[in-house]
Design a protein around this motif. Sequence first.
Motif, PDB file in Angstrom:
ATOM      1  N   ASP A 110      -0.019  10.528  -7.764  1.00 25.29           N
ATOM      2  CA  ASP A 110      -0.236  11.658  -8.665  1.00 25.29           C
ATOM      3  C   ASP A 110      -1.595  11.586  -9.352  1.00 25.29           C
ATOM      4  OD1 ASP A 110       2.320  12.366  -8.003  1.00 25.29           O
ATOM      5  OD2 ASP A 110       3.212  11.594  -9.856  1.00 25.29           O
ATOM      6  N   PHE A 111      -2.194  10.400  -9.432  1.00 25.82           N
ATOM      7  CA  PHE A 111      -3.471  10.233 -10.119  1.00 25.82           C
ATOM      8  C   PHE A 111      -4.670  10.468  -9.213  1.00 25.82           C
ATOM      9  CE2 PHE A 111      -0.613   7.268 -12.481  1.00 25.82           C
ATOM     10  CZ  PHE A 111      -0.551   7.996 -13.644  1.00 25.82           C
ATOM     11  N   PHE A 112      -4.458  10.530  -7.892  1.00 29.93           N
ATOM     12  CA  PHE A 112      -5.586  10.682  -6.969  1.00 29.93           C
ATOM     13  C   PHE A 112      -6.386  11.958  -7.207  1.00 29.93           C
ATOM     14  CE2 PHE A 112      -3.360   7.774  -3.706  1.00 29.93           C
ATOM     15  CZ  PHE A 112      -3.866   6.650  -4.345  1.00 29.93           C
ATOM     16  N   PRO A 113      -5.757  13.130  -7.407  1.00 24.49           N
ATOM     17  CA  PRO A 113      -6.567  14.329  -7.682  1.00 24.49           C
ATOM     18  C   PRO A 113      -7.397  14.206  -8.952  1.00 24.49           C
ATOM     19  CG  PRO A 113      -4.342  14.969  -7.077  1.00 24.49           C
ATOM     20  CD  PRO A 113      -4.343  13.475  -7.221  1.00 24.49           C
ATOM     21  N   LYS A 127      -8.190  18.784   1.141  1.00 23.51           N
ATOM     22  CA  LYS A 127      -6.874  18.651   1.770  1.00 23.51           C
ATOM     23  C   LYS A 127      -6.131  17.448   1.210  1.00 23.51           C
ATOM     24  CE  LYS A 127      -7.733  20.937   6.152  1.00 23.51           C
ATOM     25  NZ  LYS A 127      -7.760  20.815   7.608  1.00 23.51           N
ATOM     26  N   PHE A 128      -6.856  16.361   0.941  1.00 25.54           N
ATOM     27  CA  PHE A 128      -6.247  15.142   0.413  1.00 25.54           C
ATOM     28  C   PHE A 128      -5.697  15.352  -0.987  1.00 25.54           C
ATOM     29  CE2 PHE A 128      -6.720  10.976  -1.722  1.00 25.54           C
ATOM     30  CZ  PHE A 128      -5.799  10.274  -0.980  1.00 25.54           C
ATOM     31  N   THR A 129      -6.469  16.050  -1.816  1.00 24.32           N
ATOM     32  CA  THR A 129      -6.061  16.246  -3.213  1.00 24.32           C
ATOM     33  C   THR A 129      -5.204  17.488  -3.399  1.00 24.32           C
ATOM     34  OG1 THR A 129      -8.078  17.456  -3.733  1.00 24.32           O
ATOM     35  CG2 THR A 129      -8.077  15.078  -4.135  1.00 24.32           C
ATOM     36  N   ILE A 164       0.836  -1.203   0.000  1.00 26.20           N
ATOM     37  CA  ILE A 164       0.000   0.000   0.000  1.00 26.20           C
ATOM     38  C   ILE A 164       0.869   1.251   0.000  1.00 26.20           C
ATOM     39  CG2 ILE A 164      -1.613   1.333   1.429  1.00 26.20           C
ATOM     40  CD1 ILE A 164      -2.943  -1.372   2.133  1.00 26.20           C
ATOM     41  N   PHE A 165       1.951   1.231   0.779  1.00 19.91           N
ATOM     42  CA  PHE A 165       2.884   2.363   0.772  1.00 19.91           C
ATOM     43  C   PHE A 165       3.460   2.572  -0.629  1.00 19.91           C
ATOM     44  CE2 PHE A 165       7.222   4.017   1.269  1.00 19.91           C
ATOM     45  CZ  PHE A 165       6.937   5.226   1.876  1.00 19.91           C
ATOM     46  N   GLY A 166       3.854   1.487  -1.288  1.00 16.45           N
ATOM     47  CA  GLY A 166       4.372   1.591  -2.651  1.00 16.45           C
ATOM     48  C   GLY A 166       3.324   2.048  -3.644  1.00 16.45           C
ATOM     49  N   PHE A 167       2.076   1.576  -3.473  1.00 20.33           N
ATOM     50  CA  PHE A 167       0.978   1.967  -4.363  1.00 20.33           C
ATOM     51  C   PHE A 167       0.724   3.462  -4.267  1.00 20.33           C
ATOM     52  CE2 PHE A 167      -3.464   2.605  -5.423  1.00 20.33           C
ATOM     53  CZ  PHE A 167      -3.578   1.912  -6.613  1.00 20.33           C
ATOM     54  N   ILE A 168       0.734   3.992  -3.030  1.00 19.17           N
ATOM     55  CA  ILE A 168       0.505   5.428  -2.851  1.00 19.17           C
ATOM     56  C   ILE A 168       1.648   6.221  -3.471  1.00 19.17           C
ATOM     57  CG2 ILE A 168       0.380   7.258  -1.106  1.00 19.17           C
ATOM     58  CD1 ILE A 168      -1.218   5.247   0.617  1.00 19.17           C
ATOM     59  N   ASN A 169       2.874   5.747  -3.334  1.00 23.63           N
ATOM     60  CA  ASN A 169       4.015   6.443  -3.952  1.00 23.63           C
ATOM     61  C   ASN A 169       3.969   6.377  -5.475  1.00 23.63           C
ATOM     62  OD1 ASN A 169       5.551   7.590  -1.864  1.00 23.63           O
ATOM     63  ND2 ASN A 169       6.318   5.582  -1.284  1.00 23.63           N
TER      64      ASN A 169
END
Length: 136
Positions: free
Chosen positions: A98-101, A128-130, A89-94
Amino acid sequence: MVHVARKIGIGLTGFGIFFLLLGILMLFDTGLLAMGNLLFLSGVGLLIGWDRTIRFFFQRHKAKGTTCFLGGIFVVLCGWPVIGMCVEIFGFINLFGDFFPIVINFLRQMPVVGQLLNLPGIAQVVDKFTGSKLPV
């Protein structure tokens, strides 16, 4: 042929996410998590093409994310699913952070989900998250 491969890639990616969620719900079942990881990776490969997938994962500035994501898959396959999924999950977020927003802005334009994301309390957390503001 490329259009068919993309359709299959969407299906494999969807099934991969489904099996990952099912593996987590089944108290970190190693078999389901391994199948979900393999389906997800093969789906992404078919969806954007194998050359672009390899270029995406092996960029210099994404080395930490790729190492954690692929290392997490390896740890899951070795039989330590909880630790492997945390690393993954840490690697997935890294890798995909950039695609989350972009995804959040797309979801805000959908009828029901967009109304939910635009509620006052939720909109502030999502902003705040994006790192963006709600469009006026």
